[in-house]
Design a protein around this motif. Structure first.
Motif, PDB file in Angstrom:
ATOM      1  N   LYS A  64     -13.124   9.996   8.584  1.00 10.38           N
ATOM      2  CA  LYS A  64     -12.540  10.203   7.254  1.00 10.38           C
ATOM      3  C   LYS A  64     -11.184  10.866   7.405  1.00 10.38           C
ATOM      4  CE  LYS A  64     -13.209  12.316   2.773  1.00 10.38           C
ATOM      5  NZ  LYS A  64     -14.024  13.149   1.920  1.00 10.38           N
ATOM      6  N   TRP A  65     -10.224  10.432   6.591  1.00 14.27           N
ATOM      7  CA  TRP A  65      -8.889  11.014   6.601  1.00 14.27           C
ATOM      8  C   TRP A  65      -8.716  11.886   5.381  1.00 14.27           C
ATOM      9  CZ3 TRP A  65      -4.368   9.477   3.504  1.00 14.27           C
ATOM     10  CH2 TRP A  65      -3.197  10.148   3.881  1.00 14.27           C
ATOM     11  N   THR A  66      -8.169  13.094   5.573  1.00 15.47           N
ATOM     12  CA  THR A  66      -7.824  13.990   4.476  1.00 15.47           C
ATOM     13  C   THR A  66      -6.322  14.205   4.509  1.00 15.47           C
ATOM     14  OG1 THR A  66      -9.944  15.115   4.634  1.00 15.47           O
ATOM     15  CG2 THR A  66      -8.193  16.280   3.489  1.00 15.47           C
ATOM     16  N   ALA A  67      -5.669  13.904   3.387  1.00 16.59           N
ATOM     17  CA  ALA A  67      -4.220  14.085   3.281  1.00 16.59           C
ATOM     18  C   ALA A  67      -3.893  15.564   3.115  1.00 16.59           C
ATOM     19  CB  ALA A  67      -3.686  13.298   2.083  1.00 16.59           C
ATOM     20  N   SER A  68      -2.688  15.944   3.495  1.00 11.09           N
ATOM     21  CA  SER A  68      -2.240  17.321   3.291  1.00 11.09           C
ATOM     22  C   SER A  68      -1.988  17.554   1.802  1.00 11.09           C
ATOM     23  CB  SER A  68      -0.941  17.575   4.067  1.00 11.09           C
ATOM     24  OG  SER A  68       0.109  16.812   3.497  1.00 11.09           O
ATOM     25  N   ASP A  69      -1.957  18.825   1.396  1.00 19.84           N
ATOM     26  CA  ASP A  69      -1.678  19.162  -0.001  1.00 19.84           C
ATOM     27  C   ASP A  69      -0.302  18.643  -0.413  1.00 19.84           C
ATOM     28  OD1 ASP A  69      -4.120  20.430  -0.265  1.00 19.84           O
ATOM     29  OD2 ASP A  69      -3.298  22.432   0.109  1.00 19.84           O
ATOM     30  N   GLY A  70       0.669  18.767   0.491  1.00 25.83           N
ATOM     31  CA  GLY A  70       2.017  18.292   0.196  1.00 25.83           C
ATOM     32  C   GLY A  70       2.059  16.792  -0.027  1.00 25.83           C
ATOM     33  N   PHE A  71       1.364  16.046   0.809  1.00 27.48           N
ATOM     34  CA  PHE A  71       1.329  14.596   0.631  1.00 27.48           C
ATOM     35  C   PHE A  71       0.613  14.238  -0.662  1.00 27.48           C
ATOM     36  CE2 PHE A  71      -0.677  10.501   0.797  1.00 27.48           C
ATOM     37  CZ  PHE A  71       0.419   9.692   1.037  1.00 27.48           C
ATOM     38  N   THR A  72      -0.494  14.901  -0.944  1.00 31.94           N
ATOM     39  CA  THR A  72      -1.255  14.615  -2.158  1.00 31.94           C
ATOM     40  C   THR A  72      -0.403  14.867  -3.398  1.00 31.94           C
ATOM     41  OG1 THR A  72      -3.316  15.159  -1.035  1.00 31.94           O
ATOM     42  CG2 THR A  72      -3.364  15.178  -3.435  1.00 31.94           C
ATOM     43  N   ALA A  73       0.342  15.965  -3.410  1.00 31.98           N
ATOM     44  CA  ALA A  73       1.215  16.276  -4.546  1.00 31.98           C
ATOM     45  C   ALA A  73       2.329  15.240  -4.686  1.00 31.98           C
ATOM     46  CB  ALA A  73       1.802  17.669  -4.382  1.00 31.98           C
ATOM     47  N   LEU A  74       2.911  14.838  -3.563  1.00 30.86           N
ATOM     48  CA  LEU A  74       3.966  13.825  -3.595  1.00 30.86           C
ATOM     49  C   LEU A  74       3.428  12.498  -4.111  1.00 30.86           C
ATOM     50  CD1 LEU A  74       6.861  12.943  -2.922  1.00 30.86           C
ATOM     51  CD2 LEU A  74       6.064  12.455  -0.604  1.00 30.86           C
ATOM     52  N   ALA A  75       2.271  12.089  -3.649  1.00 29.31           N
ATOM     53  CA  ALA A  75       1.676  10.823  -4.088  1.00 29.31           C
ATOM     54  C   ALA A  75       1.331  10.883  -5.569  1.00 29.31           C
ATOM     55  CB  ALA A  75       0.424  10.512  -3.265  1.00 29.31           C
ATOM     56  N   ALA A  76       0.837  12.028  -6.046  1.00 30.69           N
ATOM     57  CA  ALA A  76       0.494  12.168  -7.460  1.00 30.69           C
ATOM     58  C   ALA A  76       1.744  12.105  -8.335  1.00 30.69           C
ATOM     59  CB  ALA A  76      -0.247  13.482  -7.695  1.00 30.69           C
TER      60      ALA A  76
ATOM     61  N   ARG B 102       4.421  10.402  -7.707  1.00 28.44           N
ATOM     62  CA  ARG B 102       4.939   9.030  -7.711  1.00 28.44           C
ATOM     63  C   ARG B 102       4.015   8.095  -8.461  1.00 28.44           C
ATOM     64  NH1 ARG B 102       9.042   7.380  -3.716  1.00 28.44           N
ATOM     65  NH2 ARG B 102       9.991   9.344  -3.152  1.00 28.44           N
ATOM     66  N   SER B 103       2.778   8.037  -8.048  1.00 31.87           N
ATOM     67  CA  SER B 103       1.758   7.227  -8.717  1.00 31.87           C
ATOM     68  C   SER B 103       0.471   7.305  -7.922  1.00 31.87           C
ATOM     69  CB  SER B 103       2.189   5.768  -8.857  1.00 31.87           C
ATOM     70  OG  SER B 103       2.079   5.096  -7.628  1.00 31.87           O
ATOM     71  N   ARG B 104      -0.615   6.985  -8.524  1.00 33.59           N
ATOM     72  CA  ARG B 104      -1.925   7.024  -7.857  1.00 33.59           C
ATOM     73  C   ARG B 104      -1.956   6.045  -6.689  1.00 33.59           C
ATOM     74  NH1 ARG B 104      -6.082   8.785  -5.640  1.00 33.59           N
ATOM     75  NH2 ARG B 104      -8.089   7.920  -6.130  1.00 33.59           N
ATOM     76  N   SER B 105      -1.286   4.919  -6.801  1.00 32.28           N
ATOM     77  CA  SER B 105      -1.360   3.892  -5.770  1.00 32.28           C
ATOM     78  C   SER B 105      -0.705   4.320  -4.455  1.00 32.28           C
ATOM     79  CB  SER B 105      -0.733   2.584  -6.260  1.00 32.28           C
ATOM     80  OG  SER B 105       0.632   2.780  -6.535  1.00 32.28           O
ATOM     81  N   SER B 106       0.242   5.270  -4.499  1.00 32.53           N
ATOM     82  CA  SER B 106       0.888   5.714  -3.263  1.00 32.53           C
ATOM     83  C   SER B 106      -0.120   6.337  -2.308  1.00 32.53           C
ATOM     84  CB  SER B 106       2.001   6.723  -3.558  1.00 32.53           C
ATOM     85  OG  SER B 106       3.033   6.113  -4.276  1.00 32.53           O
ATOM     86  N   GLY B 107      -1.001   7.194  -2.825  1.00 30.29           N
ATOM     87  CA  GLY B 107      -2.029   7.811  -2.000  1.00 30.29           C
ATOM     88  C   GLY B 107      -3.011   6.788  -1.482  1.00 30.29           C
ATOM     89  N   ASP B 108      -3.388   5.843  -2.340  1.00 31.35           N
ATOM     90  CA  ASP B 108      -4.311   4.798  -1.926  1.00 31.35           C
ATOM     91  C   ASP B 108      -3.690   3.919  -0.839  1.00 31.35           C
ATOM     92  OD1 ASP B 108      -6.146   5.749  -3.763  1.00 31.35           O
ATOM     93  OD2 ASP B 108      -5.701   4.217  -5.262  1.00 31.35           O
ATOM     94  N   ALA B 109      -2.401   3.641  -0.980  1.00 32.01           N
ATOM     95  CA  ALA B 109      -1.717   2.809   0.011  1.00 32.01           C
ATOM     96  C   ALA B 109      -1.652   3.522   1.358  1.00 32.01           C
ATOM     97  CB  ALA B 109      -0.310   2.447  -0.469  1.00 32.01           C
ATOM     98  N   MET B 110      -1.359   4.824   1.349  1.00 34.00           N
ATOM     99  CA  MET B 110      -1.296   5.568   2.603  1.00 34.00           C
ATOM    100  C   MET B 110      -2.672   5.636   3.248  1.00 34.00           C
ATOM    101  SD  MET B 110       0.376   6.949   4.951  1.00 34.00           S
ATOM    102  CE  MET B 110       2.002   7.336   4.381  1.00 34.00           C
ATOM    103  N   LYS B 111      -3.715   5.833   2.454  1.00 33.47           N
ATOM    104  CA  LYS B 111      -5.078   5.862   2.996  1.00 33.47           C
ATOM    105  C   LYS B 111      -5.400   4.521   3.654  1.00 33.47           C
ATOM    106  CE  LYS B 111      -9.862   6.219   1.569  1.00 33.47           C
ATOM    107  NZ  LYS B 111     -10.767   6.376   0.442  1.00 33.47           N
ATOM    108  N   ALA B 112      -5.019   3.425   3.010  1.00 33.69           N
ATOM    109  CA  ALA B 112      -5.263   2.094   3.574  1.00 33.69           C
ATOM    110  C   ALA B 112      -4.496   1.902   4.878  1.00 33.69           C
ATOM    111  CB  ALA B 112      -4.875   1.016   2.557  1.00 33.69           C
ATOM    112  N   ILE B 113      -3.283   2.431   4.953  1.00 38.39           N
ATOM    113  CA  ILE B 113      -2.475   2.319   6.170  1.00 38.39           C
ATOM    114  C   ILE B 113      -3.111   3.116   7.309  1.00 38.39           C
ATOM    115  CG2 ILE B 113      -0.262   2.992   7.212  1.00 38.39           C
ATOM    116  CD1 ILE B 113       0.988   2.276   4.422  1.00 38.39           C
ATOM    117  N   VAL B 114      -3.550   4.338   7.020  1.00 38.45           N
ATOM    118  CA  VAL B 114      -4.195   5.167   8.043  1.00 38.45           C
ATOM    119  C   VAL B 114      -5.469   4.491   8.527  1.00 38.45           C
ATOM    120  CG1 VAL B 114      -5.362   7.368   8.467  1.00 38.45           C
ATOM    121  CG2 VAL B 114      -3.170   7.330   7.260  1.00 38.45           C
TER     122      VAL B 114
END
Length: 100
Positions: free
Chosen positions: A38-50, A52-64
């Motif tokens: 399981k991958w857990t994003a950093s707080d900074g990444f989570t805030a940045l993705a939020a 921008r849009s919900r899909s940014s976090g989902d896209a990064m999770k898919a890439i990882v």
């Protein structure tokens, strides 16, 4: 499990040791049929993705997940996604000695 951890570390992935998701990184956990990742994003990444849009976090999770899966498949492992999409499952391989 140690073989999977070693492969991920050698490829440059940060492995988080605690199981409670307080720190970012990949978690490698034992499972009855293999190993869960399981991958857990950093707080900074989570805030940045939020911001921008919900899909940014989902896209990064898919890439990882794609990077981790691709690496482990190249090394001969069988990798599937959990039904909820939150984890990768690295299936146990009966032709290899089991990890401690």
């Amino acid at each position: 499990m140690s073989e999977v951890k070693h492969a991920l570390t050698q490829a440059g992935f940060h492995l988080a040791e605690d199981a409670d998701n307080r720190h970012p990184g990949l978690r490698v956990m034992p499972a009855p049929s293999g190993v869960l990742i399981k991958w857990t994003a950093s707080d900074g990444f989570t805030a940045l993705a939020a911001a921008r849009s919900r899909s940014s976090g989902d896209a990064m999770k898919a890439i990882v997940q794609a990077a981790v899966s691709g690496l482990l498949v190249q090394l001969g492992h069988t990798v599937t996604e959990s039904p909820d999409g939150a984890h990768l499952l690295v299936m146990g391989n009966s032709s290899r000695p089991s990890d401690p």
